[in-house]
Motif scaffolding. Structure first.
Motif, PDB file in Angstrom:
ATOM      1  N   ARG A 111       0.623  -1.233   0.454  1.00 40.25           N
ATOM      2  CA  ARG A 111       0.220   0.186   0.092  1.00 40.25           C
ATOM      3  C   ARG A 111       0.913   1.138   0.350  1.00 40.25           C
ATOM      4  O   ARG A 111       0.215   2.084  -0.527  1.00 40.25           O
ATOM      5  CB  ARG A 111      -0.842   0.217   1.105  1.00 40.25           C
ATOM      6  N   GLN A 112       2.323   1.086   0.877  1.00 36.97           N
ATOM      7  CA  GLN A 112       2.527   2.923   0.982  1.00 36.97           C
ATOM      8  C   GLN A 112       3.515   2.326  -0.374  1.00 36.97           C
ATOM      9  O   GLN A 112       4.145   3.611  -0.409  1.00 36.97           O
ATOM     10  CB  GLN A 112       3.440   2.780   2.636  1.00 36.97           C
ATOM     11  N   LEU A 154       1.942  -2.153 -11.025  1.00 36.13           N
ATOM     12  CA  LEU A 154       0.832  -1.735 -11.256  1.00 36.13           C
ATOM     13  C   LEU A 154      -0.500  -1.347 -11.117  1.00 36.13           C
ATOM     14  O   LEU A 154      -1.318  -0.266 -11.935  1.00 36.13           O
ATOM     15  CB  LEU A 154       0.433  -3.246 -12.034  1.00 36.13           C
ATOM     16  N   GLU A 155      -0.608  -1.494  -9.370  1.00 39.68           N
ATOM     17  CA  GLU A 155      -1.543  -0.744  -9.048  1.00 39.68           C
ATOM     18  C   GLU A 155      -1.267   1.164  -8.938  1.00 39.68           C
ATOM     19  O   GLU A 155      -2.205   2.103  -9.702  1.00 39.68           O
ATOM     20  CB  GLU A 155      -1.743  -0.745  -7.300  1.00 39.68           C
ATOM     21  N   ALA A 156      -0.531   1.570  -9.351  1.00 39.38           N
ATOM     22  CA  ALA A 156      -0.445   3.037  -9.628  1.00 39.38           C
ATOM     23  C   ALA A 156      -0.376   3.558 -11.144  1.00 39.38           C
ATOM     24  O   ALA A 156      -0.610   4.650 -11.194  1.00 39.38           O
ATOM     25  CB  ALA A 156       1.830   3.393  -9.073  1.00 39.38           C
ATOM     26  N   VAL A 157       0.603   2.890 -11.769  1.00 39.21           N
ATOM     27  CA  VAL A 157      -0.001   2.559 -13.243  1.00 39.21           C
ATOM     28  C   VAL A 157      -1.669   3.414 -13.275  1.00 39.21           C
ATOM     29  O   VAL A 157      -2.048   3.725 -13.909  1.00 39.21           O
ATOM     30  CB  VAL A 157       0.337   2.297 -13.842  1.00 39.21           C
ATOM     31  N   ARG A 158      -2.176   1.487 -12.770  1.00 42.49           N
ATOM     32  CA  ARG A 158      -3.677   1.766 -12.640  1.00 42.49           C
ATOM     33  C   ARG A 158      -4.403   2.804 -13.116  1.00 42.49           C
ATOM     34  O   ARG A 158      -5.581   3.731 -12.910  1.00 42.49           O
ATOM     35  CB  ARG A 158      -4.602   0.856 -12.391  1.00 42.49           C
ATOM     36  N   ARG A 159      -3.929   3.477 -10.892  1.00 42.33           N
ATOM     37  CA  ARG A 159      -4.806   4.932 -10.762  1.00 42.33           C
ATOM     38  C   ARG A 159      -4.176   6.193 -11.109  1.00 42.33           C
ATOM     39  O   ARG A 159      -4.858   7.086 -11.033  1.00 42.33           O
ATOM     40  CB  ARG A 159      -3.654   5.275  -9.001  1.00 42.33           C
TER      41      ARG A 159
END
Length: 308
Positions: A111-112, A154-159
């Motif tokens: 998460r961080q 990957l999550e940061a790219v999506r966000r």
């Protein structure tokens, strides 16, 4: 076929960043094959260095060099306490990130890392809004294949809401080095890095396939830059280039060759002068070797030969 001659670590200092741009044909006073670079968002001198890219040649691609191991964070330090010390400086290192991927706080670490990755992407894209339509991402010290870091990336790219154009996967094809006769010139420590990264990629490939983002073949490239890390000299690169080109054509993919042509003048100018390993790499003579390789007529001739 697309050839990517890339430089990492743009943005540590303006002088070091100008040294990188010297390797690009289209830049003022520049000469060389460089056509891609990635920017360290957390550098204290980010804006000074970013201004050097205003008016850059159209063919020079710019990406985000995600960094979780050296220097200051981009997010509020209070939001990423697992990653930074009391001064807001990254504290974990490669081993800490790797161990944390399976530890009791692995979910919180992910998460961080996502918070920090989002902050870094936002800073670079905020400065260069045109990148939102073709986001390019790689990782400092190749941490992006560490499970927690890969998932967070990957999550940061999506966000981010950006369109992902390129994600570096530093898993080199061993056979190209064996066929070229250069395997014996690779340092043993780089073979260890190579084995670890390829092992991590076997796990991460499944995660990418299930992510909803473009497939590996669409969003990445055959890669060169770990086995010769610290010494991408023109002789060895020219020797392995035909085999790597054949591999990329066989897979119907691009080919990325990673260089570090920007030498930092002194330890005091590094992102964290207290980390001797990073200082040695950033200030080392190997960066001059790689700078000269990108500008060499010999490497250009080898490139033109494989292009036909």
């Amino acid at each position: 076929m697309d050839f990517i001659f890339h430089a990492d670590d743009f943005g540590i200092t303006p002088e070091q960043s100008r040294r990188i741009l010297e390797c690009c044909d289209g830049c003022p006073g520049g000469r060389g094959l460089l056509n891609s670079l990635s920017v360290l968002a957390g550098s204290p001198r980010f804006e000074e260095c970013a201004s050097l890219l205003d008016g850059r040649p159209e063919g020079l691609r710019v990406g985000v060099h995600l960094n979780f191991v050296e220097g200051p964070c981009c997010a509020d330090p209070a939001a990423v306490p697992l990653l930074v010390d009391e001064k807001g400086m990254f504290k974990l290192g490669y081993g800490g990130l790797l161990a944390g991927s399976w530890g009791t706080r692995s979910a919180e670490l992910r998460r961080q890392l996502t918070v920090e990755a989002c902050a870094q992407i936002a800073r670079v894209v905020g400065r260069f809004p045109e990148l939102a339509g073709h986001l390019r991402v790689d990782g400092h010290q190749h941490t992006q294949l560490i499970p927690a870091v890969f998932d967070a990336t990957l999550e940061a790219v999506r966000r981010s809401g950006c369109t992902l154009e390129y994600l570096r996967i530093p898993a080199e094809p061993t056979g190209a080095y064996l066929r070229s006769g250069v395997a014996g010139t690779v340092r043993s420590v780089n073979w260890v890095k190579h084995a670890l990264l390829n092992a991590l990629w076997r796990r991460d490939r499944r995660v990418l396939a299930a992510s909803g983002l473009p497939s590996y073949e669409r969003v990445s490239a055959v890669f060169c830059g770990v086995l010769f890390s610290g010494h991408m000299d023109q002789g060895r690169v020219s020797c392995v280039l035909p085999a790597l080109t054949d591999e990329a054509r066989r897979r119907d993919m691009s080919l990325e060759l990673l260089f570090h042509p920007g030498r930092v003048a002194s330890a005091a100018e590094c992102l964290n002068p207290a980390l001797p390993g990073f200082v040695g790499f950033s200030c080392g003579e190997g960066r001059d070797v790689e700078h000269d390789a990108l500008r060499s007529e010999e490497l250009r001739a080898s490139f033109e030969a494989v292009c036909g």
